[in-house]
Design an enzyme around this catalytic site. Sequence first.
Site, PDB file in Angstrom:
ATOM      1  N   CYS A 278      59.870  65.246  47.126  1.00 39.99           N
ATOM      2  CA  CYS A 278      60.252  64.008  47.820  1.00 39.99           C
ATOM      3  C   CYS A 278      59.055  63.396  48.531  1.00 39.99           C
ATOM      4  CB  CYS A 278      61.349  64.291  48.841  1.00 39.99           C
ATOM      5  SG  CYS A 278      62.770  65.115  48.174  1.00 39.99           S
TER       6      CYS A 278
HETATM    7  N1  SAJ Z   1      55.908  69.316  56.512  1.00 42.47           N
HETATM    8  C1  SAJ Z   1      54.836  69.427  57.391  1.00 42.47           C
HETATM    9  N2  SAJ Z   1      55.031  69.087  58.704  1.00 42.47           N
HETATM   10  C2  SAJ Z   1      56.243  68.645  59.162  1.00 42.47           C
HETATM   11  C3  SAJ Z   1      57.320  68.545  58.245  1.00 42.47           C
HETATM   12  C4  SAJ Z   1      57.138  68.884  56.927  1.00 42.47           C
HETATM   13  O1  SAJ Z   1      53.732  69.811  57.018  1.00 42.47           O
HETATM   14  O2  SAJ Z   1      56.354  68.374  60.359  1.00 42.47           O
HETATM   15  C5  SAJ Z   1      55.713  69.658  55.103  1.00 42.47           C
HETATM   16  C6  SAJ Z   1      56.647  70.746  54.618  1.00 42.47           C
HETATM   17  O3  SAJ Z   1      56.083  72.011  54.827  1.00 42.47           O
HETATM   18  C7  SAJ Z   1      56.767  70.422  53.141  1.00 42.47           C
HETATM   19  C8  SAJ Z   1      56.680  68.912  53.113  1.00 42.47           C
HETATM   20  O4  SAJ Z   1      56.032  68.528  54.318  1.00 42.47           O
HETATM   21  O5  SAJ Z   1      55.711  70.969  52.406  1.00 42.47           O
HETATM   22  C9  SAJ Z   1      58.030  68.210  53.016  1.00 42.47           C
HETATM   23  O6  SAJ Z   1      58.826  68.778  54.000  1.00 42.47           O
HETATM   24  P1  SAJ Z   1      60.249  68.123  54.437  1.00 42.47           P
HETATM   25  O7  SAJ Z   1      60.638  68.787  55.714  1.00 42.47           O
HETATM   26  O8  SAJ Z   1      60.173  66.664  54.428  1.00 42.47           O
HETATM   27  O9  SAJ Z   1      61.255  68.685  53.359  1.00 42.47           O
HETATM   28  P2  SAJ Z   1      61.650  68.151  51.927  1.00 42.47           P
HETATM   29  O10 SAJ Z   1      60.516  67.796  51.057  1.00 42.47           O
HETATM   30  O11 SAJ Z   1      62.639  69.134  51.415  1.00 42.47           O
HETATM   31  O12 SAJ Z   1      62.352  66.776  52.272  1.00 42.47           O
HETATM   32  C10 SAJ Z   1      63.738  66.689  52.248  1.00 42.47           C
HETATM   33  C11 SAJ Z   1      63.944  65.223  52.050  1.00 42.47           C
HETATM   34  N3  SAJ Z   1      65.293  64.941  51.652  1.00 42.47           N
HETATM   35  C12 SAJ Z   1      65.482  63.919  50.806  1.00 42.47           C
HETATM   36  O13 SAJ Z   1      64.580  63.330  50.266  1.00 42.47           O
HETATM   37  C13 SAJ Z   1      66.872  63.576  50.570  1.00 42.47           C
HETATM   38  C14 SAJ Z   1      63.679  64.486  53.339  1.00 42.47           C
HETATM   39  O14 SAJ Z   1      64.148  63.126  53.231  1.00 42.47           O
HETATM   40  C15 SAJ Z   1      64.376  65.132  54.471  1.00 42.47           C
HETATM   41  O15 SAJ Z   1      64.203  64.379  55.656  1.00 42.47           O
HETATM   42  C16 SAJ Z   1      63.758  66.500  54.614  1.00 42.47           C
HETATM   43  O16 SAJ Z   1      64.221  67.233  53.459  1.00 42.47           O
HETATM   44  C17 SAJ Z   1      64.147  67.187  55.893  1.00 42.47           C
HETATM   45  O17 SAJ Z   1      64.548  66.477  56.841  1.00 42.47           O
HETATM   46  O18 SAJ Z   1      63.965  68.402  55.950  1.00 42.47           O
END
Ligand code: SAJ
Length: 441
Positions: A278
């Site tokens: 995403c």
């Molecule tokens: N990450 C960081 N720092 C942060 C947050 C995330 O480095 O503060 C990294 C994570 O380790 C990962 C990447 O970014 O590698 C993405 O992390 P994410 O928390 O955004 O998780 P995802 O990719 O599973 O995103 C999903 C998405 N859901 C949809 O697209 C429907 C996102 O929109 C959600 O907001 C997210 O989950 C969530 O909230 O956890």
Amino acid sequence: MEQSSTFANLQTKIKDRSALVGVIGLGYVGLPFAVEKAKVGYSVIGFEQNPQRADQVNAGDNYIPDVKTEELQAIVSSGKLKAVTSYEQISQMDAIVICVPTPLTKNLTPNLSYIESVTQQLAQYLRAGQLITLESTTYPGTTDEVMRPILEQVSGLRQGEDFFLAHSPERVDPGNLRYTTKNTNKVVGASDPRSLEIAKLFYEQTIDHVVPVSSAKAAELVKVFENTFRAVNIALVNELAILCDRMDLNVWEVLDAANTKPFGIMPFYPGPGVGGHCIPIDPHYLEWKAKEFNFETHFIALAGEINRRMPEFVREKAWRVLNQVGVAPSRSTILVMGVAYKKNIDDWRESPSINVIKRLLEDHANIVYHDPFVPEIKIRGQVFQSVPLNDDEIAHADIVIILTDHSQIDYANLVTKAKAILDTRGVTRHLQGDRSNVTLL
Ligand code: SAJ
């Protein structure tokens, strides 16, 4: 069939649950959605191109952690859900939900090949009275400008009169136990009022709160904005981490203190990069579309550049830590903790951990990894197996690099036993006792 009766007939079937539901793509979005629909009584057919996955579904063999295996088995054995690999039965469906991948090309441009091929196949079987919704994350205009023309030209049917077409972006957060397909607010948009009305009714049958917007484009932009918001804010803290490294300040202390502000801030933390299907991908769909309007989305470009720089930054910090322990990278044994793209899940596609490992392999380091969720990875043809996390493995490593902060790891023991630790997730920062062997990102 007269238009209004087509519409009324579909409304009735949706309300009495007799509508036949087709879900195209049984991945982390499609399978949970199919299960929710079958659980409330709809008969659901999953159209899945991967025969192994189709067989697994039909055997009740669950492969999506967010799906409860016992629920899948119950609806499969009751006949409420089955998976097929051909489109023969698609014309029997009353509602069809498309949940296929929307990846990027190597040049960071949209790859709509899945959506286009599904739409072309769908169009051959389209009939009056069907609702089609696209859930895949994509740039504003995909539903109206790519899908609609194919569906209308191939079938000769008209949207809003014969068939109904809407966009309802998926909002699945893999591994999130609190927010599920059922209780996550769902946006839905369509470019004609009847499509919007029927799509809203369809989603309301299994989702607690449905949020209608005025067009499919608005719905598409909502989702891309949501993920751009995250990519930009993650990049902001990643940039801050690099600056704090230059200024010899602790970015984790700064962020923890900043997040004590009771209003107007939201916690994001630096890391080894941004993974998953995403956040590193979706914003570039908007960046690409914006160019059509002679518009540069600077924040998206910059966020992508900073986030993609993080694996190299981790490599540099690893060199410094190895230097402190007096071992050259090419002679070092590195224990990598965590290869999944984020904690407590098993998905290592697009994981920043893999990018870090690739770089350390280029430095000829000896890499071993431990990830309780990922038993095996393959990098440039080389297979690695997750090693057991025991004191010998920890003591044998010249440095332990924490790349994914899975909750079940005993970090206190790791800090006690490891010669040196590079913690890229800040997961050890609140531990008590001596942490002089720990370097934070
Ligand atoms: N990450 C960081 N720092 C942060 C947050 C995330 O480095 O503060 C990294 C994570 O380790 C990962 C990447 O970014 O590698 C993405 O992390 P994410 O928390 O955004 O998780 P995802 O990719 O599973 O995103 C999903 C998405 N859901 C949809 O697209 C429907 C996102 O929109 C959600 O907001 C997210 O989950 C969530 O909230 O956890």
